[in-house]
Design a protein around this motif. Structure first.
Motif, PDB file in Angstrom:
ATOM      1  N   ARG A 212      52.932  38.770 -18.318  1.00 40.69           N
ATOM      2  CA  ARG A 212      52.688  39.622 -17.852  1.00 40.69           C
ATOM      3  C   ARG A 212      51.048  40.172 -18.907  1.00 40.69           C
ATOM      4  N   PHE A 213      51.102  39.865 -19.775  1.00 37.59           N
ATOM      5  CA  PHE A 213      49.569  39.783 -20.539  1.00 37.59           C
ATOM      6  C   PHE A 213      48.936  39.230 -19.545  1.00 37.59           C
ATOM      7  N   PHE A 214      48.839  37.693 -18.961  1.00 36.82           N
ATOM      8  CA  PHE A 214      48.181  37.633 -17.977  1.00 36.82           C
ATOM      9  C   PHE A 214      47.943  37.870 -16.569  1.00 36.82           C
ATOM     10  N   VAL A 215      48.710  38.033 -16.290  1.00 33.56           N
ATOM     11  CA  VAL A 215      48.824  38.956 -14.403  1.00 33.56           C
ATOM     12  C   VAL A 215      49.065  40.261 -14.930  1.00 33.56           C
ATOM     13  N   LEU A 216      49.406  41.107 -15.260  1.00 36.44           N
ATOM     14  CA  LEU A 216      49.402  42.531 -15.265  1.00 36.44           C
ATOM     15  C   LEU A 216      47.978  42.660 -16.286  1.00 36.44           C
ATOM     16  N   THR A 217      47.896  42.975 -17.699  1.00 39.89           N
ATOM     17  CA  THR A 217      47.046  43.704 -19.185  1.00 39.89           C
ATOM     18  C   THR A 217      45.940  43.234 -18.635  1.00 39.89           C
ATOM     19  N   LEU A 218      45.663  41.917 -17.944  1.00 40.48           N
ATOM     20  CA  LEU A 218      44.303  41.719 -17.794  1.00 40.48           C
ATOM     21  C   LEU A 218      43.618  42.036 -16.295  1.00 40.48           C
ATOM     22  N   ASN A 219      44.732  42.177 -15.534  1.00 37.49           N
ATOM     23  CA  ASN A 219      44.168  43.174 -14.190  1.00 37.49           C
ATOM     24  C   ASN A 219      43.667  43.848 -14.215  1.00 37.49           C
ATOM     25  N   PRO A 220      42.187  43.932 -13.941  1.00 41.48           N
ATOM     26  CA  PRO A 220      41.740  45.448 -13.459  1.00 41.48           C
ATOM     27  C   PRO A 220      42.517  46.237 -12.137  1.00 41.48           C
ATOM     28  N   MET A 221      42.879  45.224 -11.799  1.00 36.11           N
ATOM     29  CA  MET A 221      43.837  45.997 -10.164  1.00 36.11           C
ATOM     30  C   MET A 221      45.362  45.945 -10.132  1.00 36.11           C
ATOM     31  N   HIS A 222      45.537  46.190 -11.030  1.00 42.47           N
ATOM     32  CA  HIS A 222      47.182  45.687 -12.075  1.00 42.47           C
ATOM     33  C   HIS A 222      47.120  47.836 -12.326  1.00 42.47           C
ATOM     34  N   HIS A 223      46.267  47.906 -13.256  1.00 42.77           N
ATOM     35  CA  HIS A 223      45.920  49.214 -13.941  1.00 42.77           C
ATOM     36  C   HIS A 223      45.605  50.372 -12.740  1.00 42.77           C
ATOM     37  N   LEU A 224      44.734  50.373 -11.424  1.00 46.99           N
ATOM     38  CA  LEU A 224      44.057  50.170 -10.751  1.00 46.99           C
ATOM     39  C   LEU A 224      45.056  51.312  -9.763  1.00 46.99           C
ATOM     40  N   LEU A 225      46.072  49.967  -9.338  1.00 43.14           N
ATOM     41  CA  LEU A 225      46.927  49.959  -8.303  1.00 43.14           C
ATOM     42  C   LEU A 225      47.960  51.241  -8.533  1.00 43.14           C
ATOM     43  N   ARG A 226      48.437  50.916  -9.843  1.00 39.53           N
ATOM     44  CA  ARG A 226      49.967  51.573 -10.519  1.00 39.53           C
ATOM     45  C   ARG A 226      48.862  52.949 -11.027  1.00 39.53           C
ATOM     46  N   LEU A 227      48.131  53.679 -11.098  1.00 43.27           N
ATOM     47  CA  LEU A 227      47.765  54.641 -11.174  1.00 43.27           C
ATOM     48  C   LEU A 227      47.495  55.633  -9.261  1.00 43.27           C
ATOM     49  N   PHE A 228      47.104  54.688  -8.698  1.00 48.25           N
ATOM     50  CA  PHE A 228      47.160  54.921  -7.097  1.00 48.25           C
ATOM     51  C   PHE A 228      48.761  55.231  -7.439  1.00 48.25           C
ATOM     52  N   ARG A 229      49.376  54.489  -7.114  1.00 49.91           N
ATOM     53  CA  ARG A 229      50.912  54.959  -6.924  1.00 49.91           C
ATOM     54  C   ARG A 229      51.534  55.359  -7.787  1.00 49.91           C
ATOM     55  N   LEU A 230      51.271  55.835  -8.960  1.00 52.60           N
ATOM     56  CA  LEU A 230      52.286  57.000  -9.833  1.00 52.60           C
ATOM     57  C   LEU A 230      52.284  58.112  -9.045  1.00 52.60           C
ATOM     58  N   ILE A 231      51.053  58.529  -8.307  1.00 52.86           N
ATOM     59  CA  ILE A 231      50.521  59.072  -8.110  1.00 52.86           C
ATOM     60  C   ILE A 231      50.614  60.128  -6.650  1.00 52.86           C
ATOM     61  N   LEU A 232      50.366  58.781  -6.012  1.00 50.96           N
ATOM     62  CA  LEU A 232      51.297  58.983  -4.599  1.00 50.96           C
ATOM     63  C   LEU A 232      53.164  58.742  -4.400  1.00 50.96           C
ATOM     64  N   TYR A 233      52.897  57.184  -4.003  1.00 49.83           N
ATOM     65  CA  TYR A 233      54.360  56.710  -3.614  1.00 49.83           C
ATOM     66  C   TYR A 233      55.392  57.298  -4.826  1.00 49.83           C
ATOM     67  N   GLN A 234      55.750  57.449  -6.364  1.00 49.01           N
ATOM     68  CA  GLN A 234      56.822  57.675  -7.202  1.00 49.01           C
ATOM     69  C   GLN A 234      56.584  59.457  -8.018  1.00 49.01           C
TER      70      GLN A 234
END
Length: 272
Positions: A212-234
């Motif tokens: 998870r550290f390499f795939v999520l924490t170091l992946n900038p697109m994960h942080h951006l997509l997570r924010l998008f989904r929190l607001i729109l999907y969740q």
């Protein structure tokens, strides 16, 4: 009356000079975006509707293929489509930015224009496509029983962060492709791998703890997509930590891309 004297020592740093120039040439950016839209769809029967049909078709294929495997995901079709819309903007604009710079080489040889013009044009075109794609996104959410909550009012925030991040990456790829043409081909391979390493068609919970550290924490697109989904999907208000990680990913990348590109901007006309 003394004639004006040009003093190169009084020039502003390239990063500021380019910024002032792109503001001055903003009308040309609008014309390039209009040209891209008209050229792409002028012979098409469905026109810009393809912008909405493409992610929908991909969502249907992925839903049929993976909804049973990932059946624990709530409203899998809406979840997947939100990731596809977000990713397609990033992938298309960053690739288009470097290709338009190379294609515009003859123009750079004849007249002066800001070199970031092509990246801004790609972002503008991609933004129109993305906004149109949000229409079927809303339809799918309603059809799958995914409620649209008040948090959707914050939707411009993750889109702004995505624009900043994509512009930064697009400028970096453009600068690299001007010196090494193979960069575009290498980037396409990287994009494919990057997409599957980002939780677009699956939830981040299925990623092993050790990765998870390499795939999520170091992946900038994960942080951006997570924010998008929190607001729109969740429909959840993001925490300060989630917001801060997206801000850092977006604007650090933009600053690096802008500085690198503008430092090489004067040489680009001789390289493309």
């Amino acid at each position: 009356m003394d004639a004006p004297v040009y003093d190169s020592a009084r020039r502003q740093p390239p990063m500021f000079e380019e910024l002032f120039d792109i503001v001055r040439y903003r009308d040309l950016v609008v014309q390039l975006v209009r040209r891209d839209i008209v050229t792409r769809y002028k012979r098409s029967v469905f026109g810009v509707a393809w912008t909405m049909l493409q992610p929908l078709a991909m969502m249907m294929v992925l839903t049929i293929a993976f909804s049973q495997v990932l059946g624990t995901t709530r409203s899998y079709a809406a979840y997947t489509l939100s990731g596809l819309v977000f990713w397609q903007f990033f992938a298309q604009t960053t690739m288009m930015a470097s290709r338009q710079l190379i294609a515009g080489g003859s123009l750079l040889h004849r007249i002066y224009i800001p070199k970031t013009l092509f990246a801004f044009s790609a972002i503008g075109t991609g933004l129109i496509h993305m906004l149109l794609s949000l229409i079927p996104m809303g339809v799918v959410m309603v059809a799958t029983g995914t409620p649209l909550r008040l948090t959707a009012l914050l939707l411009p925030v993750p889109i702004l962060f995505l624009v900043a991040f994509s512009l930064g990456i697009g400028l970096l790829i453009s600068a690299g492709a001007a010196y090494f043409p193979d960069v575009n081909e290498i980037y396409e391979i990287v994009l494919s791998a990057w997409m599957y390493l980002t939780p677009i068609i699956y939830q981040e919970d299925i990623i092993p703890e050790s990765a998870r550290f390499f795939v999520l924490t170091l992946n900038p697109m994960h942080h951006l997509l997570r924010l998008f989904r929190l607001i729109l999907y969740q429909g959840v208000w993001p925490s300060s930590t989630q917001l801060a990680s997206a801000v850092v990913a977006a604007f650090t990348t933009l600053a690096i891309g802008w500085i690198v590109f503008t430092r090489k901007a004067n040489e680009l006309a001789y390289r493309v």
